[in-house]
Design a protein around this motif. Structure first.
Motif, PDB file in Angstrom:
ATOM      1  N   GLU A 121      -4.843  55.845 -53.231  1.00 60.26           N
ATOM      2  CA  GLU A 121      -4.349  56.722 -53.401  1.00 60.26           C
ATOM      3  C   GLU A 121      -4.080  56.874 -55.218  1.00 60.26           C
ATOM      4  OE1 GLU A 121      -0.185  58.780 -52.328  1.00 60.26           O
ATOM      5  OE2 GLU A 121      -0.318  56.630 -51.699  1.00 60.26           O
ATOM      6  N   ILE A 122      -3.949  58.227 -55.270  1.00 62.99           N
ATOM      7  CA  ILE A 122      -3.743  59.070 -56.505  1.00 62.99           C
ATOM      8  C   ILE A 122      -2.692  58.872 -56.286  1.00 62.99           C
ATOM      9  CG2 ILE A 122      -4.734  60.627 -58.504  1.00 62.99           C
ATOM     10  CD1 ILE A 122      -7.504  59.428 -57.065  1.00 62.99           C
ATOM     11  N   PHE A 123      -1.610  59.219 -57.639  1.00 63.75           N
ATOM     12  CA  PHE A 123      -1.018  59.303 -58.136  1.00 63.75           C
ATOM     13  C   PHE A 123      -0.561  60.346 -58.915  1.00 63.75           C
ATOM     14  CE2 PHE A 123       0.497  55.729 -55.806  1.00 63.75           C
ATOM     15  CZ  PHE A 123       1.325  55.580 -54.958  1.00 63.75           C
ATOM     16  N   ASP A 124       0.438  61.567 -58.676  1.00 64.84           N
ATOM     17  CA  ASP A 124       0.676  62.710 -59.890  1.00 64.84           C
ATOM     18  C   ASP A 124       1.560  62.420 -61.134  1.00 64.84           C
ATOM     19  OD1 ASP A 124      -2.056  64.244 -59.497  1.00 64.84           O
ATOM     20  OD2 ASP A 124      -0.192  65.239 -57.949  1.00 64.84           O
ATOM     21  N   VAL A 125       2.766  61.163 -60.518  1.00 68.21           N
ATOM     22  CA  VAL A 125       4.397  61.119 -60.731  1.00 68.21           C
ATOM     23  C   VAL A 125       3.861  59.411 -60.677  1.00 68.21           C
ATOM     24  CG1 VAL A 125       6.650  61.581 -60.938  1.00 68.21           C
ATOM     25  CG2 VAL A 125       4.680  63.655 -60.409  1.00 68.21           C
ATOM     26  N   GLN A 129       4.632  55.910 -67.358  1.00 67.59           N
ATOM     27  CA  GLN A 129       3.303  56.379 -67.285  1.00 67.59           C
ATOM     28  C   GLN A 129       2.290  55.474 -67.702  1.00 67.59           C
ATOM     29  OE1 GLN A 129       2.314  59.495 -65.970  1.00 67.59           O
ATOM     30  NE2 GLN A 129       3.992  59.789 -65.021  1.00 67.59           N
ATOM     31  N   PRO A 130       0.855  56.068 -67.485  1.00 69.68           N
ATOM     32  CA  PRO A 130      -0.017  55.400 -68.442  1.00 69.68           C
ATOM     33  C   PRO A 130       0.129  55.634 -69.558  1.00 69.68           C
ATOM     34  CG  PRO A 130      -0.997  56.612 -66.343  1.00 69.68           C
ATOM     35  CD  PRO A 130       0.223  57.187 -66.329  1.00 69.68           C
ATOM     36  N   VAL A 131      -0.104  55.041 -70.943  1.00 72.32           N
ATOM     37  CA  VAL A 131      -0.068  55.213 -71.588  1.00 72.32           C
ATOM     38  C   VAL A 131      -1.585  54.193 -73.044  1.00 72.32           C
ATOM     39  CG1 VAL A 131       1.214  54.008 -74.141  1.00 72.32           C
ATOM     40  CG2 VAL A 131       2.302  54.083 -71.811  1.00 72.32           C
ATOM     41  N   PRO A 132      -1.681  55.566 -73.824  1.00 74.92           N
ATOM     42  CA  PRO A 132      -2.702  54.648 -74.673  1.00 74.92           C
ATOM     43  C   PRO A 132      -2.375  53.353 -75.202  1.00 74.92           C
ATOM     44  CG  PRO A 132      -2.064  56.551 -75.463  1.00 74.92           C
ATOM     45  CD  PRO A 132      -2.020  56.404 -74.163  1.00 74.92           C
ATOM     46  N   PRO A 133      -3.723  52.861 -75.959  1.00 74.00           N
ATOM     47  CA  PRO A 133      -3.879  51.801 -76.949  1.00 74.00           C
ATOM     48  C   PRO A 133      -2.575  52.402 -77.419  1.00 74.00           C
ATOM     49  CG  PRO A 133      -5.842  51.719 -76.132  1.00 74.00           C
ATOM     50  CD  PRO A 133      -5.080  53.223 -75.498  1.00 74.00           C
ATOM     51  N   GLY A 160      -8.593  75.796 -80.439  1.00 77.98           N
ATOM     52  CA  GLY A 160      -7.905  76.455 -79.152  1.00 77.98           C
ATOM     53  C   GLY A 160      -7.729  75.256 -78.868  1.00 77.98           C
ATOM     54  N   THR A 161      -6.861  75.323 -77.358  1.00 79.58           N
ATOM     55  CA  THR A 161      -6.409  73.613 -76.738  1.00 79.58           C
ATOM     56  C   THR A 161      -7.407  73.574 -75.337  1.00 79.58           C
ATOM     57  OG1 THR A 161      -4.094  73.816 -77.765  1.00 79.58           O
ATOM     58  CG2 THR A 161      -4.822  72.357 -75.896  1.00 79.58           C
ATOM     59  N   VAL A 162      -7.793  72.744 -75.643  1.00 79.67           N
ATOM     60  CA  VAL A 162      -8.664  72.235 -74.057  1.00 79.67           C
ATOM     61  C   VAL A 162      -8.033  71.636 -72.893  1.00 79.67           C
ATOM     62  CG1 VAL A 162     -11.200  71.154 -73.169  1.00 79.67           C
ATOM     63  CG2 VAL A 162     -10.982  72.346 -75.336  1.00 79.67           C
ATOM     64  N   ILE A 163      -7.901  71.881 -71.888  1.00 79.58           N
ATOM     65  CA  ILE A 163      -6.951  70.674 -71.357  1.00 79.58           C
ATOM     66  C   ILE A 163      -8.066  70.325 -70.464  1.00 79.58           C
ATOM     67  CG2 ILE A 163      -5.197  70.536 -69.771  1.00 79.58           C
ATOM     68  CD1 ILE A 163      -3.631  72.777 -70.567  1.00 79.58           C
ATOM     69  N   VAL A 164      -7.531  68.950 -70.580  1.00 78.46           N
ATOM     70  CA  VAL A 164      -8.579  67.017 -70.301  1.00 78.46           C
ATOM     71  C   VAL A 164      -7.454  67.146 -68.960  1.00 78.46           C
ATOM     72  CG1 VAL A 164     -10.476  65.554 -70.389  1.00 78.46           C
ATOM     73  CG2 VAL A 164     -10.085  67.413 -72.281  1.00 78.46           C
ATOM     74  N   VAL A 165      -8.404  66.568 -67.897  1.00 80.26           N
ATOM     75  CA  VAL A 165      -7.530  66.206 -66.464  1.00 80.26           C
ATOM     76  C   VAL A 165      -8.628  64.870 -66.335  1.00 80.26           C
ATOM     77  CG1 VAL A 165      -8.934  67.754 -64.826  1.00 80.26           C
ATOM     78  CG2 VAL A 165      -6.883  66.053 -64.426  1.00 80.26           C
ATOM     79  N   PHE A 166      -7.774  63.681 -65.597  1.00 81.78           N
ATOM     80  CA  PHE A 166      -9.239  62.184 -65.811  1.00 81.78           C
ATOM     81  C   PHE A 166      -7.874  61.445 -64.813  1.00 81.78           C
ATOM     82  CE2 PHE A 166      -6.703  62.558 -69.677  1.00 81.78           C
ATOM     83  CZ  PHE A 166      -6.543  60.708 -70.028  1.00 81.78           C
ATOM     84  N   VAL A 167      -8.580  60.062 -64.601  1.00 87.25           N
ATOM     85  CA  VAL A 167      -7.883  59.378 -63.829  1.00 87.25           C
ATOM     86  C   VAL A 167      -7.821  57.641 -64.731  1.00 87.25           C
ATOM     87  CG1 VAL A 167      -7.627  58.694 -62.046  1.00 87.25           C
ATOM     88  CG2 VAL A 167      -8.120  60.888 -61.560  1.00 87.25           C
ATOM     89  N   VAL A 168      -6.365  57.190 -64.975  1.00 91.57           N
ATOM     90  CA  VAL A 168      -7.001  56.145 -65.376  1.00 91.57           C
ATOM     91  C   VAL A 168      -6.117  55.010 -64.471  1.00 91.57           C
ATOM     92  CG1 VAL A 168      -5.689  54.569 -66.828  1.00 91.57           C
ATOM     93  CG2 VAL A 168      -5.091  57.013 -67.038  1.00 91.57           C
ATOM     94  N   ASN A 169      -7.675  53.990 -63.892  1.00 96.74           N
ATOM     95  CA  ASN A 169      -7.365  52.907 -62.197  1.00 96.74           C
ATOM     96  C   ASN A 169      -6.222  52.471 -62.652  1.00 96.74           C
ATOM     97  OD1 ASN A 169      -9.575  54.837 -61.126  1.00 96.74           O
ATOM     98  ND2 ASN A 169     -11.059  53.816 -62.586  1.00 96.74           N
ATOM     99  N   LYS A 205       2.139  52.869 -63.215  1.00 99.25           N
ATOM    100  CA  LYS A 205       3.429  51.288 -62.082  1.00 99.25           C
ATOM    101  C   LYS A 205       4.681  52.196 -61.139  1.00 99.25           C
ATOM    102  CE  LYS A 205       2.522  47.474 -64.949  1.00 99.25           C
ATOM    103  NZ  LYS A 205       3.507  46.053 -65.542  1.00 99.25           N
ATOM    104  N   GLN A 206       4.367  51.981 -60.163  1.00100.17           N
ATOM    105  CA  GLN A 206       4.851  52.713 -58.852  1.00100.17           C
ATOM    106  C   GLN A 206       5.908  51.471 -58.522  1.00100.17           C
ATOM    107  OE1 GLN A 206       5.740  55.639 -58.674  1.00100.17           O
ATOM    108  NE2 GLN A 206       7.331  55.876 -56.655  1.00100.17           N
ATOM    109  N   ARG A 207       7.033  51.015 -58.458  1.00103.88           N
ATOM    110  CA  ARG A 207       7.810  50.147 -57.594  1.00103.88           C
ATOM    111  C   ARG A 207       7.274  48.370 -58.170  1.00103.88           C
ATOM    112  NH1 ARG A 207      11.058  51.228 -53.320  1.00103.88           N
ATOM    113  NH2 ARG A 207       9.683  53.266 -52.204  1.00103.88           N
ATOM    114  N   GLY A 208       6.887  48.829 -60.036  1.00109.67           N
ATOM    115  CA  GLY A 208       6.502  47.592 -60.108  1.00109.67           C
ATOM    116  C   GLY A 208       4.973  46.998 -59.971  1.00109.67           C
ATOM    117  N   ARG A 209       4.094  47.417 -58.927  1.00112.68           N
ATOM    118  CA  ARG A 209       2.574  47.616 -59.309  1.00112.68           C
ATOM    119  C   ARG A 209       1.821  48.827 -59.384  1.00112.68           C
ATOM    120  NH1 ARG A 209       1.828  47.105 -53.076  1.00112.68           N
ATOM    121  NH2 ARG A 209      -0.105  46.642 -54.012  1.00112.68           N
TER     122      ARG A 209
END
Length: 224
Positions: A121-125, A129-133, A160-169, A205-209
């Motif tokens: 399952e992929i969460f939008d919120v 939130q994920p954090v980059p290094p 200009g600005t390019v908006i990129v969407v991706f998934v963090v596993n 993380k959601q509920r600590g997982r």
């Protein structure tokens, strides 16, 4: 020798007539006594002509009287109860249930249903939130070192600005990189390349997982 009476001289035959005649005279005298009136011999007074001063009678027409009005209807009096006054009402509750002393009533505990999370399952919120290094400052440094301005976009003056969407596993790796809004001139492809080659992030993380999280990230192209 007794002498015989002549038929004309014999009065016994007319005794009935004399009796009826006497009764009639007596009744007539009685009626005359009751009917006799005495009058006063005093001199009659001459009243003369009496002039009346009565006004002539005027015929007054009969007026129709209107029917009497109906009696007024008494309106019920409504008493307002102020808001701060509490109305106490006694409510009698009678439970006809025989409970034995040895009967133990177990307390019913309603537990919350466990939240089932699917592995893919992929969460939008998410809660975290994920954090980059290195955080966002570390992400900006990565882009400035690895992002190359496309020659075509530079020659055509595209910026200009390019908006990129991706998934963090859940392990922090990045996949399914796509352009949500592009500007063309090769900038869209360059943004996808840089994000796909980025180091692993700290997963959301959601509920600590750790969970898979979808991210949207702007990448700005600007000519110096």
């Amino acid at each position: 020798m007794e002498a015989k009476k002549t038929p004309k001289a014999d009065l016994t035959k007319k005794s009935g007539m004399f009796l009826n005649l006497g009764l009639a005279v007596a009744v007539g005298a009685t009626l005359a006594a009751f009917e006799w009136k005495s009058y006063d011999d005093g001199a009659l007074k001459d009243l003369g002509q009496v002039t009346d001063n009565f006004e002539e009678l005027i015929d007054i027409p009969i007026t129709e009287q209107p029917p009497p009005p109906p009696p007024p209807v008494e309106q019920p009096i409504i008493e307002e109860i102020p808001d701060e006054v509490e109305i106490e009402e006694k409510i009698e509750v009678n439970f006809d249930v025989d409970v034995k002393e040895e009967t133990v009533i177990k307390e019913v505990v309603i537990a919350e249903a466990p939240v089932e999370e699917k592995a893919d399952e992929i969460f939008d919120v998410v809660e975290n939130q994920p954090v980059p290094p290195g955080g966002m400052s570390g992400w900006n440094q990565y882009l400035s070192k690895n992002l190359k301005y496309p020659t075509q976009a530079r020659r055509m003056g595209i910026e200009g600005t390019v908006i990129v969407v991706f998934v963090v596993n859940t392990d922090g790796s990045i996949q399914d990189v796509d352009v949500l809004r592009g500007i063309g001139g090769g900038c869209d492809e360059e943004a996808v390349r840089v994000v796909s080659n980025a180091p692993n992030w700290e997963p959301g993380k959601q509920r600590g997982r750790p969970v898979r999280t979808r991210m949207r990230l702007p990448i700005r192209f600007k000519l110096s």
